[in-house]
Enzyme design. Sequence first.
Site, mmCIF file in Angstrom:
data_model
loop_
_atom_site.group_PDB
_atom_site.id
_atom_site.type_symbol
_atom_site.label_atom_id
_atom_site.label_comp_id
_atom_site.label_asym_id
_atom_site.label_seq_id
_atom_site.Cartn_x
_atom_site.Cartn_y
_atom_site.Cartn_z
ATOM 1 N N THR A 213 15.617 -53.503 16.473
ATOM 2 C CA THR A 213 14.359 -52.789 16.174
ATOM 3 C C THR A 213 14.446 -51.304 16.519
ATOM 4 O O THR A 213 13.679 -50.509 15.996
ATOM 5 C CB THR A 213 13.154 -53.381 16.970
ATOM 6 O OG1 THR A 213 13.233 -52.945 18.313
ATOM 7 C CG2 THR A 213 13.113 -54.886 16.913
ATOM 8 N N ALA A 214 15.358 -50.915 17.423
ATOM 9 C CA ALA A 214 15.390 -49.528 17.910
ATOM 10 C C ALA A 214 15.725 -48.559 16.784
ATOM 11 O O ALA A 214 16.696 -48.748 16.047
ATOM 12 C CB ALA A 214 16.418 -49.399 19.031
ATOM 13 N N SER A 257 11.576 -51.102 7.096
ATOM 14 C CA SER A 257 10.224 -50.555 6.916
ATOM 15 C C SER A 257 9.892 -50.559 5.429
ATOM 16 O O SER A 257 10.794 -50.645 4.580
ATOM 17 C CB SER A 257 10.222 -49.116 7.444
ATOM 18 O OG SER A 257 9.063 -48.449 7.045
ATOM 19 N N LYS A 296 15.418 -44.670 7.201
ATOM 20 C CA LYS A 296 15.299 -46.130 7.083
ATOM 21 C C LYS A 296 16.025 -46.633 5.831
ATOM 22 O O LYS A 296 16.618 -47.711 5.832
ATOM 23 C CB LYS A 296 13.818 -46.547 7.054
ATOM 24 C CG LYS A 296 13.037 -46.237 8.309
ATOM 25 C CD LYS A 296 13.608 -46.827 9.587
ATOM 26 C CE LYS A 296 13.252 -48.242 9.867
ATOM 27 N NZ LYS A 296 13.772 -48.702 11.185
ATOM 28 N N SER A 334 2.052 -45.161 14.763
ATOM 29 C CA SER A 334 1.038 -45.804 13.914
ATOM 30 C C SER A 334 -0.317 -45.912 14.612
ATOM 31 O O SER A 334 -1.360 -45.742 13.981
ATOM 32 C CB SER A 334 1.522 -47.168 13.410
ATOM 33 O OG SER A 334 2.212 -47.875 14.384
ATOM 34 N N VAL A 383 -3.056 -53.821 1.501
ATOM 35 C CA VAL A 383 -3.026 -52.404 1.137
ATOM 36 C C VAL A 383 -4.486 -52.001 0.959
ATOM 37 O O VAL A 383 -5.223 -52.637 0.202
ATOM 38 C CB VAL A 383 -2.291 -52.155 -0.194
ATOM 39 C CG1 VAL A 383 -2.143 -50.660 -0.455
ATOM 40 C CG2 VAL A 383 -0.932 -52.831 -0.206
HETATM 41 N N1 LIG Z 1 5.081 -48.578 13.781
HETATM 42 C C1 LIG Z 1 5.137 -48.789 12.485
HETATM 43 O O1 LIG Z 1 4.120 -48.631 11.767
HETATM 44 C C2 LIG Z 1 6.425 -49.242 11.843
HETATM 45 C C3 LIG Z 1 6.384 -49.612 10.496
HETATM 46 C C4 LIG Z 1 7.549 -50.078 9.881
HETATM 47 C C5 LIG Z 1 8.716 -50.162 10.594
HETATM 48 N N2 LIG Z 1 8.740 -49.781 11.897
HETATM 49 C C6 LIG Z 1 10.026 -49.888 12.592
HETATM 50 O O2 LIG Z 1 9.851 -50.679 13.758
HETATM 51 C C7 LIG Z 1 10.767 -50.271 14.769
HETATM 52 C C8 LIG Z 1 9.997 -50.007 16.053
HETATM 53 O O3 LIG Z 1 8.994 -49.041 15.809
HETATM 54 P P1 LIG Z 1 7.738 -48.809 16.798
HETATM 55 O O4 LIG Z 1 6.579 -48.483 15.972
HETATM 56 O O5 LIG Z 1 7.690 -49.902 17.786
HETATM 57 O O6 LIG Z 1 8.170 -47.430 17.455
HETATM 58 P P2 LIG Z 1 8.414 -47.006 18.981
HETATM 59 O O7 LIG Z 1 7.371 -47.580 19.857
HETATM 60 O O8 LIG Z 1 8.572 -45.526 18.931
HETATM 61 O O9 LIG Z 1 9.787 -47.703 19.276
HETATM 62 C C9 LIG Z 1 11.005 -47.144 18.883
HETATM 63 C C10 LIG Z 1 12.083 -47.739 19.760
HETATM 64 O O10 LIG Z 1 13.369 -47.209 19.370
HETATM 65 C C11 LIG Z 1 14.021 -46.750 20.541
HETATM 66 N N3 LIG Z 1 14.971 -45.665 20.262
HETATM 67 C C12 LIG Z 1 14.754 -44.535 19.565
HETATM 68 N N4 LIG Z 1 15.892 -43.790 19.570
HETATM 69 C C13 LIG Z 1 16.815 -44.461 20.299
HETATM 70 C C14 LIG Z 1 18.152 -44.232 20.701
HETATM 71 N N5 LIG Z 1 18.802 -43.115 20.334
HETATM 72 N N6 LIG Z 1 18.792 -45.162 21.430
HETATM 73 C C15 LIG Z 1 18.164 -46.305 21.817
HETATM 74 N N7 LIG Z 1 16.895 -46.587 21.490
HETATM 75 C C16 LIG Z 1 16.231 -45.674 20.744
HETATM 76 C C17 LIG Z 1 12.897 -46.262 21.436
HETATM 77 O O11 LIG Z 1 13.349 -46.136 22.772
HETATM 78 P P3 LIG Z 1 12.627 -45.153 23.829
HETATM 79 O O12 LIG Z 1 11.413 -45.879 24.318
HETATM 80 O O13 LIG Z 1 13.653 -44.971 24.862
HETATM 81 O O14 LIG Z 1 12.264 -43.907 23.086
HETATM 82 C C18 LIG Z 1 11.876 -47.380 21.237
HETATM 83 O O15 LIG Z 1 12.186 -48.480 22.012
HETATM 84 C C19 LIG Z 1 11.486 -49.049 14.212
HETATM 85 O O16 LIG Z 1 12.720 -49.471 13.665
HETATM 86 C C20 LIG Z 1 10.558 -48.566 13.098
HETATM 87 O O17 LIG Z 1 11.261 -47.845 12.099
HETATM 88 C C21 LIG Z 1 7.625 -49.323 12.546
#
Ligand SMILES: NC(=O)c1ccc[n+]([C@@H]2O[C@H](COP(=O)([O-])OP(=O)(O)OC[C@H]3O[C@@H](n4cnc5c(N)ncnc54)[C@H](OP(=O)(O)O)[C@@H]3O)[C@@H](O)[C@H]2O)c1
Length: 451
Positions: A213-214, A257, A296, A334, A383
């Site tokens: 997920t990261a 995503s 992505k 988000s 949506v």
């Molecule tokens: N939120 C949404 O609406 C949404 C929608 C579609 C897809 N997604 C996908 O879901 C996943 C999680 O998103 P989220 O919304 O939960 O965002 P988030 O809370 O910002 O989580 C992102 C995660 O990625 C980690 N990360 C970022 N850069 C990194 C690195 N260089 N090395 C290791 N870890 C790293 C962050 O670690 P730190 O805490 O250390 O920064 C955090 O744990 C992502 O892949 C995102 O693209 C999210």
Amino acid sequence: MSEDKVVCVTGASGYIASWLVKLLLERGYSVKATVRDPDDPKVKHLHEFEGAKEKLLLFKALSKTLAEEAAWKFAKENGIDLVTLHPGVVIGAEALPGPYKLVDVRDAAYAHIQALEVPTATGRYLWEDKNETTQQFSKERAKSLGINFMPWELLLGHGYTVKATVRDPNDPNIKHLHTLDGATERLHIFKANLMEEGSFDSAVDGCEGVFHTASPVFLSTNDPQAELIDPAVKGTLNVLRSCAKVQSVKRVVITSSTASVFFNERPLTPDVVADETWFSDPDFCKKSKNWYALSKTLAEEAARKFAKENGIDLVTLHPGFVIGPSLHSKLNLSLEVILNIIKGVDTFPRPYRFVDVRDVAYAHVQALEVPTANGRYLLVGKVTQRCEVLKILHEHYPTLHLPEKFKAADCEPTYKISKERTKSLGINFMPLEVTFRDTVESLKEKGFLNF
Ligand SMILES: NC(=O)c1ccc[n+]([C@@H]2O[C@H](COP(=O)([O-])OP(=O)(O)OC[C@H]3O[C@@H](n4cnc5c(N)ncnc54)[C@H](OP(=O)(O)O)[C@@H]3O)[C@@H](O)[C@H]2O)c1
């Protein structure tokens, strides 16, 4: 599947029956529902369900509860194919303390539909999801109806041992992980960074399933290559290389995503039903400077190529805009957007692809557990336009000051997203109203909203 089918629901004003009527209408059933008084304001909500105008008929019926024994006797004597459901204490999204046998109302409603639709359904189904007493109840028969139960603690709650990677194991923001049920015995935290080759080796070793997920999640950057694209693409390959080194990994599930699905030249007019065959176009992402979407899209492309070349069983999940209650006190992108909508900072009229964070987490577990899961899955509950969001918020929180006046044009119909593949994973998306209510409650609890 259920188009043009007519069903009858008695006691439709009730808690479970209301959810059941809503779910049936959403599935295209015509519903004849009995209530004690069709003019009672208590049944007003039934008329507001999507499809109610065309497919819901209310009937007046003064009925007493038939004792189960009498029902079975009568069914036997009259050749009626009878199924009885026996849920525990049915609750909504919040968990109650105390010695209860709990089941989520949405599972209870879904079970009623399955009891009708599964041809082999027969006899009695006793179930509850989380048994807070010392007694044990079998879920086997309920499971044979396709009921998977709303997640309580997901992976840890399902008995898994979880190796979780974070950048900094001492970060106070991960404190909540240690308080999850089962964490003391079965949660192991590893330090890893996407940009460090081999960083994930020890975490992945011995694991059956890997959830990647990261990935960086932000929209504005001065250096998209270093800040977004490299961690997303090189990071994904880094994790996959660790997986390829060990025998234990049976499947990898990547959190992609809708950003890797919708950024292309294809029009999104109201007649369109988009599905998993859609792909974002990297050139289009570059032209529109949508670096997050590019990160992505390229990460998914690279993952798919690597998995094919290295015989890795890969499933990618494509959530839309993820909202819902938060377990930690950080504000992710988000949830920040939701705050901005509420505060009137975000005034751009556009459709949002909403999905509940609990559905997204559950989909991850299903993507690992369902043996036939494969390829891509779009995870979008609904949506919708911003004006619908505000309508929901206004109905639930009339005292919340919503600074913006909305034009009717904001609420025009939008394109749709197919749920067919997601349904095959056993995902039934939460209603948007529930997601929004729980999002606002969570934002209030964490101190981001005060009213
Ligand atoms: N939120 C949404 O609406 C949404 C929608 C579609 C897809 N997604 C996908 O879901 C996943 C999680 O998103 P989220 O919304 O939960 O965002 P988030 O809370 O910002 O989580 C992102 C995660 O990625 C980690 N990360 C970022 N850069 C990194 C690195 N260089 N090395 C290791 N870890 C790293 C962050 O670690 P730190 O805490 O250390 O920064 C955090 O744990 C992502 O892949 C995102 O693209 C999210």
